[in-house]
Design an enzyme around this catalytic site. Sequence first.
Site: not given
Ligand code: ASP
Length: 342
Positions: A92, A15, A277-279, A167, A59-61
């Site tokens: 992300d 973003t 852990t999930q915590c 995180t 996009d970082s995904s």
């Molecule tokens: N979807 C975007 C990404 O991780 C969100 C961001 O940039 O914060 O690339």
Amino acid sequence: MSNPSKVLIIYTGGTIGMVEDPETGSLHPFDFDHLLNEIPELNKFDIELEAISLENPMDSSNMGPEGWVELIGIIEENYNDFHGFVILHGSDTMAYTASALSFLLENVNKPIVFTGSQLPIGKIRTDGKENIITAIEIAADYENGRPIVPEVAIYFEYALYRANRTTKVSAENFEAFQSPNYPLLAEAGVHIKYNRFAIRKAEDKPLLARKDIVEDVASIRLFPGLQHKVFKAICDVPDLKGLLLETYGSGNSPTHTWLAEEIIKLNEKGVIVVNVTQCITGKVMQGKYETGVHLERAGVLSGQDMTYEAAMTKLMYLLSCKELSVEQQKQFMQTNLRGEMS
Ligand code: ASP
């Protein structure tokens, strides 16, 4: 290298690098050759800036080992020519990329500061400008010829975190990150207040970059009702080398015999199984309850207070260290290598 400090800004996507098309209102990446036009405030710095972009910002995904290697290559190539690095990255998966680099780059002794934003640079209320400006300042901050933060970090919304302790916790707030088990490295107010006790000491050794990343890993997040056939399907993945088990509380799981049996089989195949852990806070203590003891007996390693992101990228990193035996990889998995565990 000469003064003023030289900082390399590396744009990977996300973003932060978006601007709004004034006619359509849609977002598109801005041309990084014109970074200084977009953020004229950067001209006021007594810091020499250069900017470079990944070949295909994303996009970082979509970021993963391939993108990490490209990024590592850029840092390695430019390491001796700059005092510090600022990496613009989508929020992300920033905690994953930043954690991965903290392991894959050995002997880091310069600031490598990740940042991003929740709102694009081209939006009037953007959080991106402050994030970039302060990240640059931190990357260039030297004292008596030595960097104040010689490690991989994330700067976001007035806070500097150790990368492998972070995180992402919010998709909405400007304060998108937390470091649940480790203090902030710095807080930015009127001045940048460094928590020097929390910052790692650098060693003067040459940078070593690992680029051959093993990706044969998986994770299983436990939930009440998880079936044996589902668990087994993941354990039976061909060539699996590492598995993260996301357990309850202080590292507990149901005491089904099938669960321990599947783990014992994995161990026999040389697969490294790690308990996280999930915590969000606290740590794995496999000896605390019977529901944890049986995992310990089956050969599961304790991930202690590592974040999921740190444990996963550390596992990939150690599996990539082909010079180590499985036993040594297991031993290092439980050793604090880059400040990722207490
Ligand atoms: N979807 C975007 C990404 O991780 C969100 C961001 O940039 O914060 O690339």
